[in-house]
Design a protein around this motif. Structure first.
Motif, short mmCIF file in Angstrom:
data_model
loop_
_atom_site.label_atom_id
_atom_site.label_comp_id
_atom_site.label_asym_id
_atom_site.label_seq_id
_atom_site.Cartn_x
_atom_site.Cartn_y
_atom_site.Cartn_z
N GLY A 1 0.80 -1.22 0.00
CA GLY A 1 0.00 0.00 0.00
C GLY A 1 0.83 1.27 0.00
N ARG A 2 0.18 2.35 0.47
CA ARG A 2 0.81 3.67 0.44
C ARG A 2 1.97 3.75 1.43
NH1 ARG A 2 -3.30 7.78 2.05
NH2 ARG A 2 -3.94 6.13 3.48
N THR A 3 2.84 4.72 1.19
CA THR A 3 4.06 4.88 1.98
C THR A 3 3.94 6.09 2.88
OG1 THR A 3 5.39 3.86 0.24
CG2 THR A 3 6.56 5.20 1.86
N ALA A 4 4.37 5.93 4.13
CA ALA A 4 4.31 7.02 5.10
C ALA A 4 5.34 8.10 4.79
CB ALA A 4 4.52 6.48 6.51
N LEU A 5 4.97 9.35 5.06
CA LEU A 5 5.83 10.51 4.82
C LEU A 5 6.20 11.17 6.13
CD1 LEU A 5 7.02 12.74 2.89
CD2 LEU A 5 4.81 13.87 3.12
N LEU A 6 7.49 11.32 6.39
CA LEU A 6 7.97 12.09 7.53
C LEU A 6 8.32 13.51 7.08
CD1 LEU A 6 8.76 12.34 10.48
CD2 LEU A 6 10.99 11.35 9.91
N PRO B 1 5.78 13.70 19.12
CA PRO B 1 4.87 12.86 18.34
C PRO B 1 4.65 13.46 16.94
CG PRO B 1 3.64 14.19 19.91
CD PRO B 1 5.09 14.44 20.18
N VAL B 2 4.65 12.59 15.93
CA VAL B 2 4.46 13.03 14.55
C VAL B 2 3.44 12.12 13.89
CG1 VAL B 2 5.55 13.47 12.31
CG2 VAL B 2 6.87 13.79 14.43
N THR B 3 2.40 12.72 13.29
CA THR B 3 1.43 11.94 12.50
C THR B 3 1.92 11.92 11.05
OG1 THR B 3 -0.39 12.55 13.96
CG2 THR B 3 -0.96 11.75 11.76
N LEU B 4 2.21 10.74 10.56
CA LEU B 4 2.84 10.60 9.25
C LEU B 4 1.88 10.92 8.12
CD1 LEU B 4 4.71 7.25 10.01
CD2 LEU B 4 5.67 9.57 10.05
N GLY B 5 2.42 11.52 7.05
CA GLY B 5 1.63 11.86 5.89
C GLY B 5 1.74 10.81 4.81
#
Length: 377
Positions: free
Chosen positions: A281-286, A368-372
């Motif tokens: 699936g899709r890939t997380a973005l930091l 904390p970071v919510t990934l894009g």
């Protein structure tokens, strides 16, 4: 795969730089928007390949044709936009299902924010999405949106790859588009091992069990089929890059991932089975540009040094800072940019992770970071 300046459906020329080299590591899921270059890792010898290096074991011996097969159906010219780097690139794919499923190298779609595939049989161009990939094996599966009734490539079922076999490599050489290029040669070694190294951070992946050929494979051919004399796919071309010396003693050198190994990953992706090495699936973005930190004496230090932040991405929004070093993700130590990438590939867009980082004074903080949503790695 080949970095190109302009896209062409036919004719034209690709840029001189190859697809597998960059100067700076652009970490969106963390790192590795860079293209690896590949180095030979042993002579491979003239030994018989292990079982994983051949498509199948024949039930009986058969005569070998010495006539190349020529082009066959099921080849796709792939073009990508790497929006975070401002680069266009090109490669090749192999149609594995009439509905538009296409096998290619992971490095062909790595870092792509937009992907298009032109089926060279019906001449139609389709937008494409990444279904999954195995970074460590350089294998990816994409879908051409809206495609149906495509001609598929024929994969060998009962064919043992032997030294000296005549082979044909087909691909989008130089990113020119149009009718695929066709080059021929012979199998020169089996069970090859090569190391794919990212020049920007020194991380590497070892590809094993490869078929070596003297067919003159070029950048842009990556992801295309290697055919036997019956026109059946026995491997997927890879490792042709500007960063790798394709000339040795006057002969061209290229490598191919055995089709049996590639199809095994394709089936896993189709089943939706994620693993430590296969991302679905899709890939997380930091959203950080990182490199390996160094000690005051110039040695290698642990962590992932943030050289810069990509504007508007989760890292910037969460308050991460440039010129600091990421040392842990969810309390798991980060010892390199490559390990940060591997950790983030376990996640998907929308996941929240805890990033631990240190500043120049050695102060340690956790954010904390919510990934894009980012490009494949």
């Amino acid at each position: 795969m080949s970095d190109i300046q302009d896209r062409h459906d036919s004719g034209g020329s690709g840029a001189g730089c190859g697809c597998l080299a960059v100067a700076l590591l652009l970490a969106v899921v963390a790192v590795l928007l860079g293209r690896p270059f590949l180095t030979d890792d042993g002579d491979g010898g003239a030994q018989a390949a292990p079982e994983e290096s051949v498509v199948a074991t024949p039930t009986s011996e058969r005569p070998r044709s010495k006539k190349p097969s020529g082009r066959r159906p099921g080849v796709v010219n792939i073009f990508t936009e790497q929006g975070l780097r401002g680069v266009r690139a090109a490669g090749t794919g192999i149609v594995v299902d009439p509905s538009g499923l296409v096998l290619t190298n992971n490095h062909v779609i790595q870092g792509a924010t937009e992907i298009e595939g032109t089926d060279t049989d019906d001449r139609r161009t389709y937008p494409a999405q990444v279904l999954g990939y195995q970074k460590s094996g350089d294998i990816a599966l994409i879908r051409l949106s809206g495609a149906s009734g495509l001609k598929t490539a024929k994969f060998a079922e009962k064919w043992e790859v032997r030294l000296g076999d005549v082979v044909t490599a087909v691909g989008n050489a130089g990113g020119k588009g149009g009718t695929p290029s066709v080059v021929t040669g012979k199998v020169t070694a089996l069970d090859r091992q090569i190391t794919a190294t990212d020049q920007s951070d020194g991380s590497s992946e070892r590809l094993t069990g490869l078929i070596e050929t003297n067919a003159p494979i070029k950048p842009g051919d990556s992801g295309g089929p290697l055919l036997n004399t019956s026109g059946q796919v026995i491997g997927m071309n890879t490792a042709a890059s500007a960063g790798f010396d394709l000339e040795k003693k006057g002969a061209s050198r290229g490598f191919a991932i055995p089709s049996a190994k590639a199809l095994e990953i394709v089936r896993q992706i189709q089943r939706g089975e994620a693993s430590d090495t296969v991302h679905i699936g899709r890939t997380a973005l930091l959203g950080v540009q990182v490199r390996q930190p160094t000690t005051p004496s110039g040695g290698r230090a642990g962590g992932a040094y943030i050289a810069d932040l990509i504007p508007g991405t989760p890292a910037e929004q969460a308050g991460l800072r440039a010129r600091t070093t990421i040392v842990a993700l969810d309390d798991e130590p980060v010892d390199s940019p490559g390990s940060l990438t591997d950790m983030l590939l376990r996640h998907h867009p929308g996941d929240t992770v805890r990033i631990t980082w240190t500043n120049a004074a050695g102060e340690r903080r956790t954010t904390p970071v919510t990934l894009g949503d980012g490009p494949p790695q």
